[in-house]
Scaffold this motif. Structure first.
Motif, PDB file in Angstrom:
ATOM      1  N   PHE A 102       5.503  19.536  14.581  1.00  0.00           N
ATOM      2  CA  PHE A 102       6.774  19.437  15.317  1.00  0.00           C
ATOM      3  C   PHE A 102       6.562  18.587  16.566  1.00  0.00           C
ATOM      4  O   PHE A 102       5.651  18.864  17.360  1.00  0.00           O
ATOM      5  N   ASP A 103       7.379  17.557  16.749  1.00  0.00           N
ATOM      6  CA  ASP A 103       7.227  16.681  17.917  1.00  0.00           C
ATOM      7  C   ASP A 103       8.042  17.237  19.088  1.00  0.00           C
ATOM      8  O   ASP A 103       9.191  16.855  19.301  1.00  0.00           O
ATOM      9  N   TYR A 104       7.409  18.131  19.832  1.00  0.00           N
ATOM     10  CA  TYR A 104       8.079  18.832  20.935  1.00  0.00           C
ATOM     11  C   TYR A 104       8.499  17.848  22.032  1.00  0.00           C
ATOM     12  O   TYR A 104       9.634  17.885  22.510  1.00  0.00           O
ATOM     13  N   ALA A 105       7.586  16.947  22.389  1.00  0.00           N
ATOM     14  CA  ALA A 105       7.878  15.982  23.466  1.00  0.00           C
ATOM     15  C   ALA A 105       9.109  15.153  23.111  1.00  0.00           C
ATOM     16  O   ALA A 105       9.983  14.941  23.962  1.00  0.00           O
ATOM     17  N   ALA A 106       9.188  14.728  21.859  1.00  0.00           N
ATOM     18  CA  ALA A 106      10.327  13.910  21.423  1.00  0.00           C
ATOM     19  C   ALA A 106      11.613  14.730  21.445  1.00  0.00           C
ATOM     20  O   ALA A 106      12.652  14.255  21.902  1.00  0.00           O
ATOM     21  N   ALA A 107      11.528  15.969  20.985  1.00  0.00           N
ATOM     22  CA  ALA A 107      12.717  16.835  20.960  1.00  0.00           C
ATOM     23  C   ALA A 107      13.246  17.060  22.377  1.00  0.00           C
ATOM     24  O   ALA A 107      14.447  17.003  22.621  1.00  0.00           O
ATOM     25  N   VAL A 108      12.328  17.278  23.318  1.00  0.00           N
ATOM     26  CA  VAL A 108      12.716  17.493  24.716  1.00  0.00           C
ATOM     27  C   VAL A 108      13.322  16.214  25.289  1.00  0.00           C
ATOM     28  O   VAL A 108      14.370  16.237  25.934  1.00  0.00           O
ATOM     29  N   LYS A 109      12.685  15.077  25.015  1.00  0.00           N
ATOM     30  CA  LYS A 109      13.106  13.775  25.535  1.00  0.00           C
ATOM     31  C   LYS A 109      14.496  13.399  25.017  1.00  0.00           C
ATOM     32  O   LYS A 109      15.346  12.908  25.760  1.00  0.00           O
ATOM     33  N   GLN A 110      14.710  13.665  23.721  1.00  0.00           N
ATOM     34  CA  GLN A 110      15.996  13.303  23.105  1.00  0.00           C
ATOM     35  C   GLN A 110      17.121  14.244  23.521  1.00  0.00           C
ATOM     36  O   GLN A 110      18.278  13.998  23.225  1.00  0.00           O
ATOM     37  N   GLY A 111      16.752  15.317  24.183  1.00  0.00           N
ATOM     38  CA  GLY A 111      17.761  16.280  24.605  1.00  0.00           C
ATOM     39  C   GLY A 111      18.335  17.068  23.435  1.00  0.00           C
ATOM     40  O   GLY A 111      19.453  17.583  23.524  1.00  0.00           O
ATOM     41  N   SER A 112      17.574  17.180  22.346  1.00  0.00           N
ATOM     42  CA  SER A 112      18.058  17.980  21.214  1.00  0.00           C
ATOM     43  C   SER A 112      18.034  19.466  21.564  1.00  0.00           C
ATOM     44  O   SER A 112      17.307  19.897  22.461  1.00  0.00           O
ATOM     45  N   ARG A 113      18.822  20.248  20.851  1.00  0.00           N
ATOM     46  CA  ARG A 113      18.773  21.702  21.024  1.00  0.00           C
ATOM     47  C   ARG A 113      17.558  22.210  20.288  1.00  0.00           C
ATOM     48  O   ARG A 113      17.357  21.887  19.127  1.00  0.00           O
ATOM     49  N   ILE A 114      16.775  23.023  20.977  1.00  0.00           N
ATOM     50  CA  ILE A 114      15.571  23.579  20.357  1.00  0.00           C
ATOM     51  C   ILE A 114      15.788  25.069  20.135  1.00  0.00           C
ATOM     52  O   ILE A 114      16.290  25.758  21.012  1.00  0.00           O
ATOM     53  N   ARG A 115      15.420  25.535  18.935  1.00  0.00           N
ATOM     54  CA  ARG A 115      15.512  26.976  18.678  1.00  0.00           C
ATOM     55  C   ARG A 115      14.190  27.621  19.071  1.00  0.00           C
ATOM     56  O   ARG A 115      13.137  27.232  18.555  1.00  0.00           O
ATOM     57  N   VAL A 116      14.259  28.594  19.963  1.00  0.00           N
ATOM     58  CA  VAL A 116      13.052  29.220  20.492  1.00  0.00           C
ATOM     59  C   VAL A 116      13.082  30.720  20.208  1.00  0.00           C
ATOM     60  O   VAL A 116      14.004  31.419  20.636  1.00  0.00           O
ATOM     61  N   ALA A 117      12.082  31.196  19.503  1.00  0.00           N
ATOM     62  CA  ALA A 117      11.973  32.636  19.228  1.00  0.00           C
ATOM     63  C   ALA A 117      10.994  33.260  20.212  1.00  0.00           C
ATOM     64  O   ALA A 117       9.924  32.708  20.466  1.00  0.00           O
ATOM     65  N   THR A 118      11.364  34.375  20.786  1.00  0.00           N
ATOM     66  CA  THR A 118      10.487  35.029  21.754  1.00  0.00           C
ATOM     67  C   THR A 118      10.906  36.462  22.038  1.00  0.00           C
ATOM     68  O   THR A 118      12.047  36.857  21.834  1.00  0.00           O
ATOM     69  N   LYS A 119       9.918  37.220  22.534  1.00  0.00           N
ATOM     70  CA  LYS A 119      10.171  38.556  23.057  1.00  0.00           C
ATOM     71  C   LYS A 119      10.629  38.411  24.513  1.00  0.00           C
ATOM     72  O   LYS A 119      11.225  39.300  25.088  1.00  0.00           O
ATOM     73  N   TYR A 120      10.313  37.253  25.104  1.00  0.00           N
ATOM     74  CA  TYR A 120      10.542  37.029  26.540  1.00  0.00           C
ATOM     75  C   TYR A 120      11.754  36.130  26.769  1.00  0.00           C
ATOM     76  O   TYR A 120      11.630  35.025  27.296  1.00  0.00           O
ATOM     77  N   THR A 121      12.933  36.599  26.389  1.00  0.00           N
ATOM     78  CA  THR A 121      14.123  35.744  26.453  1.00  0.00           C
ATOM     79  C   THR A 121      14.488  35.386  27.905  1.00  0.00           C
ATOM     80  O   THR A 121      14.933  34.278  28.168  1.00  0.00           O
ATOM     81  N   ARG A 122      14.285  36.317  28.805  1.00  0.00           N
ATOM     82  CA  ARG A 122      14.644  36.061  30.198  1.00  0.00           C
ATOM     83  C   ARG A 122      13.779  34.947  30.794  1.00  0.00           C
ATOM     84  O   ARG A 122      14.277  33.991  31.386  1.00  0.00           O
ATOM     85  N   MET A 123      12.455  35.086  30.591  1.00  0.00           N
ATOM     86  CA  MET A 123      11.518  34.082  31.099  1.00  0.00           C
ATOM     87  C   MET A 123      11.749  32.742  30.425  1.00  0.00           C
ATOM     88  O   MET A 123      11.696  31.696  31.060  1.00  0.00           O
ATOM     89  N   ALA A 124      11.977  32.787  29.111  1.00  0.00           N
ATOM     90  CA  ALA A 124      12.178  31.548  28.358  1.00  0.00           C
ATOM     91  C   ALA A 124      13.448  30.842  28.829  1.00  0.00           C
ATOM     92  O   ALA A 124      13.453  29.634  29.052  1.00  0.00           O
ATOM     93  N   ARG A 125      14.512  31.623  29.035  1.00  0.00           N
ATOM     94  CA  ARG A 125      15.772  31.027  29.492  1.00  0.00           C
ATOM     95  C   ARG A 125      15.557  30.316  30.826  1.00  0.00           C
ATOM     96  O   ARG A 125      15.961  29.171  31.013  1.00  0.00           O
ATOM     97  N   GLN A 126      14.882  31.008  31.762  1.00  0.00           N
ATOM     98  CA  GLN A 126      14.611  30.420  33.083  1.00  0.00           C
ATOM     99  C   GLN A 126      13.783  29.149  32.965  1.00  0.00           C
ATOM    100  O   GLN A 126      14.087  28.137  33.597  1.00  0.00           O
ATOM    101  N   HIS A 127      12.749  29.215  32.139  1.00  0.00           N
ATOM    102  CA  HIS A 127      11.840  28.081  32.006  1.00  0.00           C
ATOM    103  C   HIS A 127      12.567  26.838  31.489  1.00  0.00           C
ATOM    104  O   HIS A 127      12.454  25.758  32.063  1.00  0.00           O
TER     105      HIS A 127
END
Ligand code: PRT
Ligand code: MG
Length: 213
Positions: A102-127
């Motif tokens: 998965f090309d994370y840098a490209a996804a971030v650069k292109q401004g695509s929506r990324i699906r993120v799975a986590t137990k830490y939704t609050r921290m992830a949202r802030q980050h």
């Protein structure tokens, strides 16, 4: 009586040497005994065994006077607990990981929506909000590593210590969010009502941490 909340596994295991350095022995082994309340060599101190994520709840509501919890757990549950001491134990980092392909840098650069799975939704949202990255968060309670492998998510936010779990599942750490250690948290009312013994215990922990450095 002073009640200290710990959780089974690394928090308990890593707390034992600090307790020992403070002259305290726990008289039962939670891996062998089914007891949830463990006596210690100090008649006025007992240990209660709770889920890692329940430690702040016990301390906040006075079910325990003190507790040891990971910074990840504390930040995720925004508690306003008195957080006096970094114990330097259960050390790890909170990171973003994806599949190797998965090309994370490209996804971030292109401004695509990324699906993120986590137990830490609050921290992830802030980050991700701080980075201006658009994310759809998927809350999970465990085995985050499986999410990118099954197509549930593009990325996960999870704790990494040795990195071997990621490696075994062909995932790569693409971003470090923060370093994590366990903290000693204290119920503010206990600190007032049982000031002397609790202060002494905090000081003993502090000395044990300093000696372990
Ligand atoms: O298990 P339970 O759902 O009750 O709670 P928990 O998983 O939060 O508890 P526990 O005992 O696993 O973790 C307690 C605390 O230890 C966490 O809150 C962290 O602050 C800290 N800690 C330190 C870790 C790790 N290291 C760690 N490696 N917590 C979890 N992990 C997991 C991680 O989630 C991943 O699945 O271990 C795996 C990665 O480890 P490595 O070594 O393969 O990188
Ligand atoms: Mg666990």
């Amino acid at each position: 009586m002073i009640t200290l909340a710990l959780s089974k596994g690394r928090i308990f295991d890593d707390s034992l040497p600090l307790l020992r350095a403070a002259g305290i022995e726990v008289l039962d082994d939670p891996e062998k005994s089914r007891k949830l309340i463990l006596a210690t060599s100090r008649p006025d101190l007992r240990v209660v065994m709770v889920r890692a994520s329940d430690v702040p709840t016990y301390v906040r509501h006075g079910g325990a006077d003190l507790g040891v919890a990971g910074l990840d757990v504390l930040l995720e549950t925004d508690d306003g607990l008195y957080r006096p001491l970094d114990l330097g134990i259960a050390r790890c980092r909170m990171s973003v990981a994806t599949r190797e392909d998965f090309d994370y840098a490209a996804a971030v650069k292109q401004g695509s929506r990324i699906r993120v799975a986590t137990k830490y939704t609050r921290m992830a949202r802030q980050h991700f909000a701080a980075k201006g990255v658009h994310v759809d968060l998927i809350k999970l309670y465990g085995s985050m590593e499986l999410a990118p492998l099954t197509g549930l998510a593009d990325a996960i936010v999870d704790m990494v210590s040795t990195g071997s779990t990621l490696k075994a599942n062909h995932l790569v750490e693409v971003e470090r969010i923060m370093d994590i250690t366990a903290r000693l948290v204290v119920n503010p009312a206990s600190l007032k009502l049982k000031r002397e013994p609790i202060r002494a215990l905090i000081d003993a922990f502090e000395a044990a941490v300093a000696a372990a450095r």
